[in-house]
Scaffold this motif. Structure first.
Motif, PDB file in Angstrom:
ATOM      1  N   ILE A   1      40.732   4.632  39.788  1.00 44.31           N
ATOM      2  CA  ILE A   1      42.039   4.739  39.154  1.00 44.31           C
ATOM      3  C   ILE A   1      42.541   3.324  38.875  1.00 44.31           C
ATOM      4  N   VAL A   2      42.864   3.040  37.620  1.00 41.02           N
ATOM      5  CA  VAL A   2      43.397   1.719  37.269  1.00 41.02           C
ATOM      6  C   VAL A   2      44.840   1.797  36.792  1.00 41.02           C
ATOM      7  N   GLY A   3      45.333   2.996  36.563  1.00 41.78           N
ATOM      8  CA  GLY A   3      46.721   3.163  36.136  1.00 41.78           C
ATOM      9  C   GLY A   3      47.027   4.626  35.903  1.00 41.78           C
ATOM     10  N   GLU A   4      48.273   4.886  35.527  1.00 43.53           N
ATOM     11  CA  GLU A   4      48.698   6.241  35.215  1.00 43.53           C
ATOM     12  C   GLU A   4      49.454   6.227  33.905  1.00 43.53           C
ATOM     13  N   VAL A   5      49.208   7.215  33.076  1.00 46.13           N
ATOM     14  CA  VAL A   5      49.964   7.392  31.845  1.00 46.13           C
ATOM     15  C   VAL A   5      51.246   8.113  32.255  1.00 46.13           C
ATOM     16  N   GLU A   6      52.351   7.412  32.217  1.00 47.20           N
ATOM     17  CA  GLU A   6      53.610   7.958  32.721  1.00 47.20           C
ATOM     18  C   GLU A   6      54.277   8.916  31.744  1.00 47.20           C
ATOM     19  N   GLN A   7      54.135   8.666  30.451  1.00 49.76           N
ATOM     20  CA  GLN A   7      54.782   9.522  29.462  1.00 49.76           C
ATOM     21  C   GLN A   7      53.741  10.082  28.510  1.00 49.76           C
ATOM     22  N   TRP A   8      53.696  11.388  28.427  1.00 48.73           N
ATOM     23  CA  TRP A   8      52.800  12.066  27.504  1.00 48.73           C
ATOM     24  C   TRP A   8      53.390  13.423  27.178  1.00 48.73           C
TER      25      TRP A   8
ATOM     26  N   LEU B   1      45.450  22.414  32.846  1.00 49.33           N
ATOM     27  CA  LEU B   1      44.635  23.532  33.319  1.00 49.33           C
ATOM     28  C   LEU B   1      44.267  23.422  34.798  1.00 49.33           C
ATOM     29  N   ALA B   2      44.511  22.258  35.390  1.00 48.59           N
ATOM     30  CA  ALA B   2      44.149  22.051  36.794  1.00 48.59           C
ATOM     31  C   ALA B   2      44.938  22.985  37.701  1.00 48.59           C
ATOM     32  N   ARG B   3      44.233  23.524  38.690  1.00 50.94           N
ATOM     33  CA  ARG B   3      44.894  24.381  39.670  1.00 50.94           C
ATOM     34  C   ARG B   3      45.629  23.514  40.686  1.00 50.94           C
ATOM     35  N   GLY B   4      46.570  24.131  41.342  1.00 54.67           N
ATOM     36  CA  GLY B   4      47.307  23.428  42.377  1.00 54.67           C
ATOM     37  C   GLY B   4      48.794  23.397  42.080  1.00 54.67           C
ATOM     38  N   ASP B   5      49.529  22.861  43.034  1.00 46.48           N
ATOM     39  CA  ASP B   5      50.985  22.833  42.922  1.00 46.48           C
ATOM     40  C   ASP B   5      51.530  21.465  42.555  1.00 46.48           C
ATOM     41  N   GLY B   6      50.704  20.449  42.605  1.00 45.21           N
ATOM     42  CA  GLY B   6      51.174  19.100  42.325  1.00 45.21           C
ATOM     43  C   GLY B   6      51.575  18.904  40.875  1.00 45.21           C
ATOM     44  N   ARG B   7      52.236  17.811  40.629  1.00 44.46           N
ATOM     45  CA  ARG B   7      52.650  17.440  39.283  1.00 44.46           C
ATOM     46  C   ARG B   7      51.418  17.145  38.439  1.00 44.46           C
ATOM     47  N   GLU B   8      51.459  17.523  37.175  1.00 45.70           N
ATOM     48  CA  GLU B   8      50.369  17.202  36.255  1.00 45.70           C
ATOM     49  C   GLU B   8      50.374  15.689  36.031  1.00 45.70           C
ATOM     50  N   ARG B   9      49.189  15.086  36.144  1.00 47.11           N
ATOM     51  CA  ARG B   9      49.076  13.633  36.015  1.00 47.11           C
ATOM     52  C   ARG B   9      47.899  13.270  35.127  1.00 47.11           C
ATOM     53  N   ILE B  10      48.056  12.177  34.429  1.00 51.46           N
ATOM     54  CA  ILE B  10      46.973  11.602  33.630  1.00 51.46           C
ATOM     55  C   ILE B  10      46.728  10.195  34.173  1.00 51.46           C
ATOM     56  N   TYR B  11      45.523   9.970  34.650  1.00 53.86           N
ATOM     57  CA  TYR B  11      45.156   8.649  35.163  1.00 53.86           C
ATOM     58  C   TYR B  11      44.261   7.927  34.174  1.00 53.86           C
ATOM     59  N   VAL B  12      44.452   6.630  34.092  1.00 55.99           N
ATOM     60  CA  VAL B  12      43.515   5.764  33.391  1.00 55.99           C
ATOM     61  C   VAL B  12      42.452   5.423  34.416  1.00 55.99           C
TER      62      VAL B  12
ATOM     63  N   LEU C   1      47.456  10.258  43.239  1.00 56.09           N
ATOM     64  CA  LEU C   1      46.609   9.104  43.539  1.00 56.09           C
ATOM     65  C   LEU C   1      47.309   7.813  43.146  1.00 56.09           C
ATOM     66  N   LYS C   2      46.711   6.683  43.512  1.00 54.92           N
ATOM     67  CA  LYS C   2      47.287   5.387  43.157  1.00 54.92           C
ATOM     68  C   LYS C   2      46.174   4.452  42.683  1.00 54.92           C
ATOM     69  N   PRO C   3      46.538   3.386  41.988  1.00 54.38           N
ATOM     70  CA  PRO C   3      45.516   2.442  41.527  1.00 54.38           C
ATOM     71  C   PRO C   3      44.633   1.974  42.684  1.00 54.38           C
ATOM     72  N   GLY C   4      43.341   1.941  42.406  1.00 54.39           N
ATOM     73  CA  GLY C   4      42.360   1.547  43.405  1.00 54.39           C
ATOM     74  C   GLY C   4      41.678   2.743  44.057  1.00 54.39           C
ATOM     75  N   ASP C   5      42.345   3.909  44.061  1.00 54.85           N
ATOM     76  CA  ASP C   5      41.729   5.117  44.614  1.00 54.85           C
ATOM     77  C   ASP C   5      40.522   5.505  43.765  1.00 54.85           C
ATOM     78  N   LEU C   6      39.593   6.200  44.390  1.00 53.57           N
ATOM     79  CA  LEU C   6      38.396   6.660  43.695  1.00 53.57           C
ATOM     80  C   LEU C   6      38.407   8.174  43.550  1.00 53.57           C
ATOM     81  N   LEU C   7      38.054   8.630  42.362  1.00 49.05           N
ATOM     82  CA  LEU C   7      37.782  10.043  42.111  1.00 49.05           C
ATOM     83  C   LEU C   7      36.277  10.186  42.157  1.00 49.05           C
ATOM     84  N   SER C   8      35.780  11.172  42.884  1.00 50.34           N
ATOM     85  CA  SER C   8      34.333  11.287  42.986  1.00 50.34           C
ATOM     86  C   SER C   8      33.889  12.736  42.878  1.00 50.34           C
TER      87      SER C   8
END
Length: 137
Positions: A103-110, A58-69, A20-27
Motif C-alpha cells: 500500500i503506497v496511498g489511498e484514493v480519498e475521493q472517488w 463488490l467486496a464483502r464485509g462491513d468496513g468502508r469501501e476503500r481504494i488503495y494505490v 490498511l495504511k501505507p506500508g502494509d502488504l496485501l497478499s
C-alpha cells in the motif's frame, strides 16, 4: 511485467473494505471478496480506477469501501478471469500476482457506480455462482 528500473510504470489500484495504511502488504492466501471457498493463491489489482471501484463496491464485509494505490513487490500477469474470458486485450488493465502488493496511498475521493448498477452486478455474480461457475481462477 515491470518497468526497466524495477518500478511499475503506472499507478495500480486495489479496491477492498480492509482498513490498511501505507506500508502494509496485501497478499495472496486469503478468501475472495466475492465468493466462499478456499483461500486464493493470487492477489488482484488494476491499472484503472473504475475496476478498483468495482472491487471495493463488490467486496464483502462491513468496513468502508476503500481504494488503495498499490505497488507490486514482484512479478504479475494479466488477470485471466477477465482478459481471457470477458475482455480480450486487457482493456480493464486487470492483473494478479502471487507476490504481495504494498500500500503506497489511498484514493480519498472517488465516485461509485449507481446503486442499480451495483445491484445488477451482484445479482449477476450470484447467478453465476448458483450455476456453479468458477468466476475466479
Amino acid at each position: 511485467m515491470t518497468a526497466t528500473d524495477g518500478k511499475p510504470s503506472r499507478l495500480f489500484y486495489h479496491g477492498t473494505r480492509a482498513d490498511l495504511k501505507p506500508g502494509d502488504l496485501l497478499s495472496a492466501g486469503f478468501r475472495s471478496n466475492y465468493r466462499d471457498g478456499p483461500p486464493l493463491s493470487w492477489i488482484y489489482f488494476s491499472g484503472t480506477l473504475d475496476a478498483a471501484i468495482w472491487g471495493a463496491e463488490l467486496a464483502r464485509g462491513d468496513g468502508r469501501e476503500r481504494i488503495y494505490v498499490v505497488e507490486p513487490t514482484g512479478d504479475y500477469v494479466d488477470d485471466p478471469n477477465l482478459t481471457d474470458k470477458k475482455f480480450p486485450g486487457n482493456p480493464t488493465l486487470s492483473y494478479r500476482s502471487q507476490d504481495p502488493l504494498r500500500i503506497v496511498g489511498e484514493v480519498e475521493q472517488w465516485e461509485g457506480h449507481p446503486p442499480e448498477q451495483i445491484r445488477d452486478m451482484k445479482q449477476g455474480i450470484a447467478r453465476l455462482m448458483a450455476q456453479g461457475a468458477e468466476i475466479i481462477d
